[in-house]
Structures are given as structure tokens and as C-alpha cells.
Design an enzyme around this catalytic site. Structure first.
Site, short mmCIF file in Angstrom:
data_model
loop_
_atom_site.label_atom_id
_atom_site.label_comp_id
_atom_site.label_asym_id
_atom_site.label_seq_id
_atom_site.Cartn_x
_atom_site.Cartn_y
_atom_site.Cartn_z
CG ASP A 50 -1.73 1.19 1.42
OD1 ASP A 50 -2.26 1.70 0.41
OD2 ASP A 50 -1.85 1.66 2.57
CG ASP B 182 -1.96 7.42 0.43
OD1 ASP B 182 -0.97 7.89 -0.17
OD2 ASP B 182 -3.12 7.42 -0.05
CG ASP C 261 -2.13 2.55 6.51
OD1 ASP C 261 -2.49 2.14 5.38
OD2 ASP C 261 -2.24 3.74 6.86
#
Lengths: 183, 183
Positions: free
Chosen positions: B6, B8, B137
Site C-alpha cells: 500500500d 499512503d 495500514d
């Protein structure tokens, strides 16, 4: 039933947009009529000395945003969606991505509406996307996964006629999908 | 071994960029220190009346392009890549995609180089991407596929500490990956 739908040459009229711009810019010059195209990449159907002029058109601002929709594509996508099929628009941006990436999003919003923007998958490698079927005009779709989960059905175009795969258009798509072992 | 990474909050310092812009604009006002963040979406950690100001920052031109890299991320990605792992950068653009989509591409080119641009997958649904591991996250990664092929390993952040999943940082990633059943 999950179907990945390619964009250029399948739902977005890449060939038409290119030829329109080409003939407008070079009205008396060489051109390849859409039905005579034999190579997947349009640039490969043009003589070496004209290829920079082909690139110029493909990379210019507005090229990807202004293609019209392939006739029948919108109705087909909406019907698939309304029947509960999981549809994703699965498209590979150009390496020179400056205009193409954002314009692909704008195009989907303009022609199919905001709900379809969420169904966009931008990837240079389609082999790792899990689906039952991939509808794509590219003769061979390859990548890191040697055994993709999908069956590749060709969107019928002059430049992929030599390939021995199932093929469809937005006129006969229902019959072709029904004949797939994945359905 | 295929790993989806991922962007961001994992390789791009979203939290830092937001807080820097927020404090610059509202130096005497309310703010949430990064380590006190408890909600996945930063906007949900701010009072209702301040939320339009949060959105303003996230949607403005340059926000996604100017994040710095999370320390250690570049070295980790390059090491994974050099060891023959198949790495893809798998990221979901905002619904308001106008700045974010193109800037994500520019960011990868700027911080990781052009070869990594080809490894970008932009999708709102990560569950249909076939891989061994997803490093993300977001506490729960959901989509149309109820049984994704990947194991979700959390990138450790204050706002995902309540979740009972394996978690890693760019300091301990090698140990954590070795402990995965997928390796």
C-alpha cells in the site's frame, strides 16, 4: 461471475479517435483505414518516418478523454451490472502517463457515471487480477502470473483476427458469454 | 513470492504531510499529534466543524505528490525487488480523484524511479488482486472477494493498534515476513 473489461479498443473508441485526429492533421497524407489495421499498436502500422507523428497524437492532452464510446458498450456494461455480474474496468496506462492516467478516470465518469469510477483498475499487469473472464482486444495478455484465473475473450478487432481465441463484440456478447465454461 | 504494498501511510508519509500543512495553516489551532491518531481516516479524528478544513488539505493540488517517503521504505522495497520478490504498489485513489491519481504516479517516479511506475496498481478493491501478502495500514481490507489470496499484514500505525493481525514496520520487516506462513 466477475468480468474484467479493457478500455481502449473495447469500450473506448481508440482507433476512431486516433484516425480522426490523424486525418485532420494530415488530410492529404498516408493513413491506415481502421479495417486494415493489422498490428495491435497503431504506431506499428505506420512507416518509421511517420511514427513520431503518431506518438504526438497519442500523448497529447485530450486524446484519452475525448474518445467516444464504442457503440453498444454502455448498454452491455449496464446490463451486466444490473444482472449482478461483478464488472471491473481493467486498463493499462501508457508508460508516458502524464495525460492518460487522469483522463481515463474522467472518461469513465463522463461516459458511465461516478459509480463506475470505483470499478476502475489501472494496472500494467492484468494477469494477477482474479476474475472469471477478461474481455480485451490485445492478442496476448501476459504478465508475472503464468496461469491467470480468467479466460481471455478477445474483443473482435481487425488486428487480432489471427488469434485462435473466443471473440465477441457488443452485438453478440450475450451469446458468447453464455458459451463460456466459466458462466 | 508476490507482495502488494500500500502507498499512503506505508511508503508515503500521509500523516506527516497532512500535519505539516495543517499546523502551517492553523498554527494556534487544534491538532492531533501523529501518535495520538486513533481513526483510520484522519478526518474522523477531527471535530465535525473542522472537517471541511481537513478535506481542503487532502484534496488540494500537491498534497499527494509532496509527501516524503516513510524512512526505510525505499531500501526495503529495493531489497525485496533485488531478491526476486514480485512487488506491486497497490493503492486506492480518493473518490475525488482529480489531483490524487496523477500525483500518485508522479510520486512513485520521483521517489522510486520509472521502473517502479510499471508496478503501480490503482484499485478501490484490493481483494481481487492475487498475491501472497498485502502490507497495508488499513485495519480491515474488504471488497467483493470474501477470500482474498493474500495474508494481510498491518503496517504498524497508532490507528490500527486494536487489530489482532501480524504487523510490521520498515525496521522489522524481514523478521515479520520470515514468520509468515506464505514465505
Amino acid at each position: 461471475m466477475r468480468i474484467l473489461i479493457d478500455m481502449d479498443g473495447v469500450i473506448a473508441d481508440f482507433e476512431g479517435e486516433f484516425l480522426r485526429r490523424w486525418r485532420e492533421r494530415h488530410p492529404a497524407g498516408f493513413y491506415v483505414p481502421i479495417e486494415n489495421r493489422t498490428k495491435f499498436h497503431v504506431i506499428d502500422d505506420y512507416p518509421h518516418e511517420l511514427q513520431p507523428l503518431v506518438s504526438e497524437i497519442l500523448l497529447e492532452s485530450g486524446f484519452f478523454e475525448n474518445m467516444v464510446m464504442v457503440p453498444g458498450a454502455k448498454e452491455a456494461l449496464e446490463e451486466m451490472d444490473s444482472k449482478g455480474m461483478e464488472i471491473f474496468i481493467c486498463t493499462s496506462p501508457l508508460s508516458t502517463y502524464g495525460n492518460c492516467v487522469l483522463e481515463k478516470y474522467k472518461w469513465v465518469e463522463k461516459f458511465l457515471g461516478p459509480a463506475w469510477v470505483k470499478k476502475i483498475i489501472l494496472t500494467r499487469d492484468k494477469t494477477i487480477i482474479r476474475a472469471d473472464i477478461l474481455i480485451d482486444d490485445r492478442p496476448e495478455v501476459t504478465g508475472v502470473e503464468k496461469e491467470p484465473s480468467w479466460e481471455h475473450i478477445l474483443y473482435d478487432r481487425s488486428y487480432n483476427r489471427g488469434i485462435n481465441k473466443k471473440r465477441l463484440t457488443w452485438e453478440n456478447w450475450k451469446d458468447i458469454l453464455l458459451s463460456s465454461q466459466r458462466v
